[in-house]
Design a protein around this motif. Sequence first.
Motif, mmCIF file in Angstrom:
data_model
loop_
_atom_site.group_PDB
_atom_site.id
_atom_site.type_symbol
_atom_site.label_atom_id
_atom_site.label_comp_id
_atom_site.label_asym_id
_atom_site.label_seq_id
_atom_site.Cartn_x
_atom_site.Cartn_y
_atom_site.Cartn_z
ATOM 1 N N PRO A 102 -7.053 8.008 -2.525
ATOM 2 C CA PRO A 102 -7.758 8.925 -1.629
ATOM 3 C C PRO A 102 -7.659 10.365 -2.136
ATOM 4 C CG PRO A 102 -5.713 8.145 -0.627
ATOM 5 C CD PRO A 102 -5.895 7.385 -1.915
ATOM 6 N N THR A 104 -7.187 13.013 -0.388
ATOM 7 C CA THR A 104 -6.127 13.733 0.317
ATOM 8 C C THR A 104 -4.985 12.777 0.596
ATOM 9 O OG1 THR A 104 -7.112 13.245 2.459
ATOM 10 C CG2 THR A 104 -7.777 15.312 1.391
ATOM 11 N N TYR A 105 -3.841 13.321 0.944
ATOM 12 C CA TYR A 105 -2.675 12.491 1.227
ATOM 13 C C TYR A 105 -2.951 11.583 2.409
ATOM 14 C CZ TYR A 105 1.943 11.047 2.708
ATOM 15 O OH TYR A 105 3.027 10.301 3.091
ATOM 16 N N ASN A 106 -2.580 10.318 2.234
ATOM 17 C CA ASN A 106 -2.765 9.342 3.288
ATOM 18 C C ASN A 106 -1.462 8.545 3.392
ATOM 19 O OD1 ASN A 106 -3.425 7.213 4.945
ATOM 20 N ND2 ASN A 106 -5.376 6.781 3.943
ATOM 21 N N THR A 109 -1.572 4.822 2.400
ATOM 22 C CA THR A 109 -1.582 4.524 0.960
ATOM 23 C C THR A 109 -0.167 4.558 0.410
ATOM 24 O OG1 THR A 109 -3.785 5.483 0.765
ATOM 25 C CG2 THR A 109 -2.550 5.185 -1.270
#
Length: 133
Positions: A102, A104-106, A109
């Motif tokens: 992704p 952005t930070y997820n 994940t």
Amino acid sequence: MPLPQPEGWEDRFLALERKVNELHTMITNRGGVTTASAGLILPSRSTPDTPASGGHLYGQSGQPWWKASSGSTFMLIPPTPEDPLQTPVTTLPGLTTPNAWPATYNPATGELVQDDLQLHRDKINAIINSLTR
């Protein structure tokens, strides 16, 4: 020099009994019936009928085969192992990490990556344990 002949029927019976015991010992201690010092030739043939017991060794298309009394057939040459350099593994089975990261930070994940690392740790430990037994 001729062998002494038995005198009466008891002596003849004992001599016959000794001879039967000798023959029994010779038969039970006999070696193999066939030898294959010059190689064993299995001509190609169709798959044989299922034997009542044991199995049937036969050749088909230049390969040795075995047909068991269960009806199962087995080729007696193992398959050629795959060369890892010729067929590289692109993905390992069981991975849950997505191929595309992704933007952005997820946190989900990150958890998937952690799960994958744990899966590989378990597999590596199982391999190490199997090699050290």
